[in-house]
Scaffold this motif. Structure first.
Motif, mmCIF file in Angstrom:
data_model
loop_
_atom_site.group_PDB
_atom_site.id
_atom_site.type_symbol
_atom_site.label_atom_id
_atom_site.label_comp_id
_atom_site.label_asym_id
_atom_site.label_seq_id
_atom_site.Cartn_x
_atom_site.Cartn_y
_atom_site.Cartn_z
ATOM 1 N N ASP A 121 20.987 1.045 -1.928
ATOM 2 C CA ASP A 121 21.242 -0.304 -2.434
ATOM 3 C C ASP A 121 20.189 -1.305 -1.971
ATOM 4 N N LEU A 122 18.977 -0.813 -1.725
ATOM 5 C CA LEU A 122 17.842 -1.662 -1.373
ATOM 6 C C LEU A 122 16.725 -1.456 -2.378
ATOM 7 N N LYS A 123 15.932 -2.497 -2.577
ATOM 8 C CA LYS A 123 14.675 -2.346 -3.304
ATOM 9 C C LYS A 123 13.552 -2.442 -2.285
ATOM 10 N N ILE A 124 12.788 -1.387 -2.159
ATOM 11 C CA ILE A 124 11.715 -1.335 -1.152
ATOM 12 C C ILE A 124 10.367 -1.400 -1.854
ATOM 13 N N ASN A 125 9.659 -2.508 -1.659
ATOM 14 C CA ASN A 125 8.310 -2.685 -2.210
ATOM 15 C C ASN A 125 7.286 -2.214 -1.185
ATOM 16 N N ILE A 126 6.395 -1.320 -1.620
ATOM 17 C CA ILE A 126 5.367 -0.772 -0.721
ATOM 18 C C ILE A 126 3.993 -1.129 -1.257
ATOM 19 N N ILE A 127 3.183 -1.758 -0.414
ATOM 20 C CA ILE A 127 1.805 -2.077 -0.785
ATOM 21 C C ILE A 127 0.878 -1.124 -0.040
ATOM 22 N N ASP A 128 0.115 -0.371 -0.810
ATOM 23 C CA ASP A 128 -0.903 0.520 -0.251
ATOM 24 C C ASP A 128 -2.225 -0.229 -0.257
ATOM 25 N N THR A 129 -2.973 -0.161 0.826
ATOM 26 C CA THR A 129 -4.211 -0.945 0.927
ATOM 27 C C THR A 129 -5.410 -0.049 1.234
ATOM 28 N N PRO A 130 -6.611 -0.497 0.845
ATOM 29 C CA PRO A 130 -7.817 0.281 1.145
ATOM 30 C C PRO A 130 -8.094 0.330 2.649
ATOM 31 N N GLY A 131 -8.721 1.413 3.086
ATOM 32 C CA GLY A 131 -9.075 1.546 4.489
ATOM 33 C C GLY A 131 -10.550 1.351 4.750
ATOM 34 N N TYR A 132 -11.310 1.070 3.692
ATOM 35 C CA TYR A 132 -12.752 0.865 3.832
ATOM 36 C C TYR A 132 -13.001 -0.624 4.026
ATOM 37 N N SER A 133 -13.821 -0.985 4.995
ATOM 38 C CA SER A 133 -13.986 -2.390 5.379
ATOM 39 C C SER A 133 -14.506 -3.269 4.246
ATOM 40 N N ASP A 134 -15.245 -2.690 3.300
ATOM 41 C CA ASP A 134 -15.751 -3.476 2.171
ATOM 42 C C ASP A 134 -14.622 -4.069 1.342
ATOM 43 N N PHE A 135 -13.450 -3.448 1.399
ATOM 44 C CA PHE A 135 -12.336 -3.884 0.568
ATOM 45 C C PHE A 135 -11.214 -4.494 1.416
ATOM 46 N N TRP A 136 -11.604 -5.064 2.558
ATOM 47 C CA TRP A 136 -10.609 -5.655 3.444
ATOM 48 C C TRP A 136 -9.854 -6.799 2.768
ATOM 49 N N GLY A 137 -10.445 -7.453 1.791
ATOM 50 C CA GLY A 137 -9.768 -8.547 1.102
ATOM 51 C C GLY A 137 -8.424 -8.124 0.536
ATOM 52 N N ASP A 138 -8.349 -6.910 -0.019
ATOM 53 C CA ASP A 138 -7.085 -6.432 -0.576
ATOM 54 C C ASP A 138 -6.073 -6.132 0.524
ATOM 55 N N ALA A 139 -6.564 -5.637 1.666
ATOM 56 C CA ALA A 139 -5.652 -5.412 2.792
ATOM 57 C C ALA A 139 -5.113 -6.746 3.308
ATOM 58 N N ALA A 140 -5.966 -7.755 3.367
ATOM 59 C CA ALA A 140 -5.530 -9.084 3.804
ATOM 60 C C ALA A 140 -4.483 -9.647 2.858
ATOM 61 N N SER A 141 -4.686 -9.461 1.545
ATOM 62 C CA SER A 141 -3.718 -9.931 0.550
ATOM 63 C C SER A 141 -2.371 -9.260 0.736
ATOM 64 N N GLY A 142 -2.404 -7.928 0.862
ATOM 65 C CA GLY A 142 -1.158 -7.182 0.997
ATOM 66 C C GLY A 142 -0.381 -7.585 2.229
ATOM 67 N N LEU A 143 -1.069 -7.720 3.347
ATOM 68 C CA LEU A 143 -0.408 -8.109 4.597
ATOM 69 C C LEU A 143 0.198 -9.506 4.509
ATOM 70 N N TRP A 144 -0.472 -10.403 3.811
ATOM 71 C CA TRP A 144 -0.062 -11.798 3.786
ATOM 72 C C TRP A 144 1.325 -11.992 3.166
ATOM 73 N N VAL A 145 1.705 -11.102 2.232
ATOM 74 C CA VAL A 145 2.933 -11.350 1.468
ATOM 75 C C VAL A 145 4.093 -10.443 1.861
ATOM 76 N N VAL A 146 3.939 -9.654 2.904
ATOM 77 C CA VAL A 146 5.038 -8.791 3.338
ATOM 78 C C VAL A 146 5.601 -9.289 4.667
ATOM 79 N N GLU A 147 6.783 -8.767 4.987
ATOM 80 C CA GLU A 147 7.423 -9.104 6.256
ATOM 81 C C GLU A 147 7.244 -8.008 7.298
ATOM 82 N N ASN A 148 6.771 -6.831 6.868
ATOM 83 C CA ASN A 148 6.672 -5.675 7.762
ATOM 84 C C ASN A 148 5.373 -4.919 7.517
#
Length: 671
Positions: free
Chosen positions: A73-100
């Motif tokens: 009875d939960l909806k679990i949203n999972i954001i997968d992010t790049p691990g290569y430093s050139d694409f850190w912007g997407d990791a920053a985006s993903g982290l910014w909008v989650v609680e965990n």
């Protein structure tokens, strides 16, 4: 699909270095829950979260992707992010909008320097964070060594919850330290005496870490009171939410070991969004992507209220109205359309006209208090060259479209060098962008090292004549002026003074002389760079009643400027940058030697957060490859930033090659 309230939503983000196994963990979770019947793999290019052409081709994650599953009875949203430093912007985006956050490290890599960089970023965002050790089925893995390394680097807050009974090819089960049970798939069993003996020291470390998060519990622990399992479970959730512990989980995607416990932890221990469902709608767009046939897709975190199809909202970032069309939830590239979504949820919005990454949209009359995503500044530059003459505008438009997906990349025109420049976080990122622009928009371009914005000046003074006289039948051309060229302090700018007396040159021709002077200064005299920091005085000349014209005096002014600079000790000025480099202590020798080799002048050193911060001034021309070189020198752990400082006189070893190149190019043009 069911509409979930904020309390039924869990938003998590997987972050970690390239090759940590984040994408494979998502495959395993979906397979474990029966959401897919067969696990995809990166080599085959059929995973849920790596689905773009470039990701499949290069076999690495380059974009964040959003997936979700429904469980208990939960909806679990999972954001997968790049691990290569050139694409850190997407990791920053993903982290910014989650609680965990879930920090994933591979068992065969441990907390290496690359992983430490990600941990530093995680720490700065202060999200409740669990640590997931992946790939424990690899050979020659020493789990206890990994645990001790985490304790050394992160601290006693690392709290082991689930540990492997064995590693390597024989790994098939996990020990639950809270309940002291053996977990093998969906089955639970009691521990053997041998396993219990192995697990007890880890359980003691777990209790110690959890007890440290609560004064009353710590007092009981020090007094030797038993901490019961029910209490331990209760305090783990509280300590995790307050970042007093970093729970440690163990997994193997290949063996499907620890996947059940990972899902259980997500469902039972992670935090739901703190969001007001009864307030007006507001949200932040944290990712924009472009797909064939779909136009632009915007990934939205709903911060308050609810969103419905057809709702009129305001984009407060761009001050533009928008109407919400299609709302969808994602599992990788697959989308399920919804008509409504509640506060705390993550959805995609299709075909918004003006909205892009980091835009705030809301139905309020006043802009909501939502902090924008703090993206890193681009540090790696390349000049864009069109292979086909006249394609510059087409290339600019193609790149503008592609860059919607890359908020950490900037495209701009540098007037000093007359080049279009692309600046990003690294060479791979810029390669991917240009390749996509070529394939999607059929433009032919290449990236080269950009020119340095050098400048020219004169260190002495001169007094010269510029005389332009042409006669070829009919009305001729005549312009004659004398210019005095004088040095001004570096950075003080250009000055033009009219000291004509007695009508030697009519007043209406003076602006034409200055126009010629300015055009010649822009074109450069000795190396093709703009001339700056000189005082130009027109103090004499002559004119012809019939043949003089604005054009003739403009040409005369340009001739005099070029001649005058050449006779006034011309030199090149090079731009100097303020540079700050942050590195671990062990690399200080290499960094100092490298900065010296770049003609850098170190101005100070400070110790910051256990690392060394080196401040220096370095010529811009020595810094274009620094991002790549710093990664190499520090095994990826070094970081730097820079800003423009001032101009200085360039040394002969810089000046002479630039002058030679300029003279050769002029000679070719004259042939």
């Amino acid at each position: 699909m069911k509409n979930y309230s904020s309390g039924q939503i869990r938003n998590i983000c997987l972050v970690g270095p390239q090759g940590a196994g984040k994408t494979s963990l998502i495959e395993s979770m979906f397979f474990c829950l029966g959401k897919i019947t067969r696990k995809g793999d990166i080599a085959s290019g059929n995973t849920i979260s790596d689905f773009t052409e470039e990701e499949i081709e290069r076999k690495i994650s380059m974009h964040l992707s959003v997936s979700h599953f429904e469980h208990n009875d939960l909806k679990i949203n999972i954001i997968d992010t790049p691990g290569y430093s050139d694409f850190w912007g997407d990791a920053a985006s993903g982290l910014w909008v989650v609680e965990n956050a879930f920090f994933v490290i591979p068992a065969d890599g441990g907390l290496d320097i690359n992983a430490e960089g990600f941990w530093a970023e995680l720490t700065s965002q202060k999200k409740p964070t669990a640590i997931v050790v992946s790939k424990l089925d690899r050979e020659n893995i020493d789990f206890e060594k990994i645990y001790l390394q985490l304790i050394e680097k992160i601290g006693q807050q690392v709290a082991p919850l689930y540990i492997p009974v064995r590693t390597g090819a024989g790994m098939d089960s996990i020990c639950d330290l809270m309940n002291m049970k053996l977990l093998k798939g969906k089955e639970t069993a009691d521990l053997t005496a041998e396993t219990k003996k192995y697990a007890e020291p880890f359980r003691e470390k777990l209790i110690e870490a959890v007890a440290s998060s609560d004064d009353a519990l710590m007092e009981r622990y020090l007094n030797g009171d038993e901490i019961k399992t029910e209490e331990l479970v209760k305090f783990v959730k509280k300590a995790f939410s307050e970042r007093n512990i970093f729970p440690l989980l163990s997994t193997s995607s290949n063996k499907m070991a620890g996947i059940e416990s990972l899902i259980k932890f997500i469902a039972e221990e992670t935090q739901s969004p703190v969001a007001d469902e009864n307030s007006p709608f507001s949200g932040v767009v944290f990712k924009t992507s472009s797909e064939p046939g779909m136009g632009h897709l915007n990934f939205l975190k709903i911060c308050s209220g609810k969103i419905t199809s057809g709702k009129d909202v305001m984009n407060f970032t761009r001050n533009k109205p928008e109407r919400i069309g299609q709302i969808a939830t994602c599992v990788g590239k697959k989308r399920t359309e919804n008509t409504i979504a509640m506060a705390g949820d993550i959805v995609t919005l299709a075909k918004l006209k003006e909205t892009k990454t980091n835009d705030i949209i809301a139905e309020n009359k006043h802009k909501p208090d939502i902090a924008p995503i703090p993206f890193p500044e681009p540090l790696y530059e390349r000049a864009i060259f069109s292979k086909n003459k006249g394609d510059e505008e087409k290339i600019g438009q193609a790149l503008s479209n592609v860059l919607l997906e890359h908020p950490t990349v900037k495209q701009f025109y540098r007037t000093e060098t007359r080049e279009m420049v692309l600046a990003g976080l690294g060479n791979l990122q810029l390669e991917v962008i240009t390749k996509k622009a070529k394939s999607a928009y059929h433009v032919d371009m290449e990236l080269n090292k950009p020119r340095i914005p050098y400048k020219e000046t004169a260190l002495g003074s001169s007094h010269v004549q510029g005389k332009y006289k042409r006669q070829s039948g009919g009305r001729g051309q005549y312009g004659d002026c004398w210019l005095k060229i004088e040095h001004k302090p570096i950075g003080s700018g250009y000055e033009f003074i009219d000291k004509i007396v007695g009508g030697a040159i009519p007043k209406n021709y003076i602006p034409s002389i200055e126009k010629g002077v300015k055009e010649a200064m822009e074109q450069g005299v000795i190396a093709g760079y703009p001339v700056v920091d000189i005082k130009v005085t027109v103090d004499d000349g002559s004119f012809h009643e019939v043949d003089s014209s604005d054009m003739a005096f403009k040409i005369a002014g340009a001739m005099a400027l070029r001649k005058g600079v050449l006779e006034a000790r011309p030199c090149l000025l090079e731009p100097i940058l303020n540079v700050e480099v942050m590195v671990p202590e062990e690399f200080m020798g290499s960094i100092m030697g490298d900065l010296n080799s770049r003609r850098g002048k170190v101005s100070g050193m400070d110790r910051v957060s256990g690392k060394q911060l080196v401040k220096a001034q370095v010529p811009w021309g020595e810094m274009f490859e620094y991002l790549i070189d710093l990664k190499s020198l520090t095994r990826g752990s070094g970081k730097f930033k820079y800003s423009f400082s001032h101009y200085e006189i360039a040394p002969p070893q810089v000046t002479h090659p630039l002058i030679d190149t300029f003279n050769k190019s002029k000679a070719k043009e004259d042939e």
